[in-house]
Design an enzyme around this catalytic site. Sequence first.
Site, PDB file in Angstrom:
ATOM      1  N   SER A   1       0.832  -1.195   0.000  1.00 43.07           N
ATOM      2  CA  SER A   1       0.000   0.000   0.000  1.00 43.07           C
ATOM      3  C   SER A   1       0.866   1.243   0.000  1.00 43.07           C
ATOM      4  O   SER A   1       1.985   1.248   0.539  1.00 43.07           O
ATOM      5  CB  SER A   1      -0.902   0.020   1.237  1.00 43.07           C
ATOM      6  OG  SER A   1      -1.610   1.249   1.347  1.00 43.07           O
TER       7      SER A   1
ATOM      8  N   TYR B   1      -3.622  -0.162  10.090  1.00 40.59           N
ATOM      9  CA  TYR B   1      -3.480  -0.651   8.718  1.00 40.59           C
ATOM     10  C   TYR B   1      -2.138  -0.228   8.135  1.00 40.59           C
ATOM     11  O   TYR B   1      -1.414  -1.040   7.541  1.00 40.59           O
ATOM     12  CB  TYR B   1      -4.621  -0.116   7.849  1.00 40.59           C
ATOM     13  CG  TYR B   1      -4.471  -0.443   6.386  1.00 40.59           C
ATOM     14  CD1 TYR B   1      -4.778  -1.707   5.906  1.00 40.59           C
ATOM     15  CD2 TYR B   1      -4.016   0.513   5.474  1.00 40.59           C
ATOM     16  CE1 TYR B   1      -4.633  -2.017   4.562  1.00 40.59           C
ATOM     17  CE2 TYR B   1      -3.867   0.216   4.140  1.00 40.59           C
ATOM     18  CZ  TYR B   1      -4.178  -1.051   3.685  1.00 40.59           C
ATOM     19  OH  TYR B   1      -4.026  -1.358   2.356  1.00 40.59           O
TER      20      TYR B   1
END
Length: 250
Positions: A146, A159
């Site tokens: 990510s 996250y």
Amino acid sequence: MNTQDRRTNGVVLITGASSGIGAETARRFAGSGMDVVLAARNEGSLAAVAKECEASGVDTLTVPTDVTDHEAVDALIDATLERFGQLDTAVVNAGIGETRDVPISDLPIEQFERVTETNVNGAYYTTQSVLPALRETGGSIVFVGSYKGKYPSTSTPVYAASKWWLRGFALSVAGQVGPDGVGVTLVNPSGVTTQFGSEYREHVNEVALDSATTLDASDVADAIVYAADQDPPATVTELDLNRRDIFDRF
């Protein structure tokens, strides 16, 4: 095995394959001629994706799997090898995120544990299980990271931390297994318009993000297939896939 051989005789395994990036990646690999192993928790959704892949004339195997259970992951790899006898590409894609904009002091421990177990433990279990088979074929493993694995995220710190861990893990694995002939790639997309966020968020990315300026699952799938298609000794170690205005946000 060169690119053409992989496309006509190869086998790819994808976690988190029931929707979004995982499902689109499965369709892309199937369209190139690779047999596909689909793993996720939702058996019904897996069956639907498998049917779409089979329309390309390839063989598929669906294995309902919770990647937070290392025994289930081992069983997934065993089922893959029993069915196909080989594994050429593994896509470590399963992941979830926490509720956005919740102070650390207020975030339920259950969310921290669930995100960490899926994004960290699940990636580790999958990697540990697939590497012996990938060594046999000189195959490749692609991690879906990510943008938030390279930059801080005040809205989703758990996250982000899981993806920072994944980045360090993936690059370290590359150093460990590259000499064995295994290609390792980390793909870091910025936000993607998928159903990501369905577990803890009021709005999934497909609703929360502007589709006109945001990546979609097909963009990320293209990057994953590109990375996996590299012939030895070449490999794409890390690929950042961002929306074009990403740095205007700083």
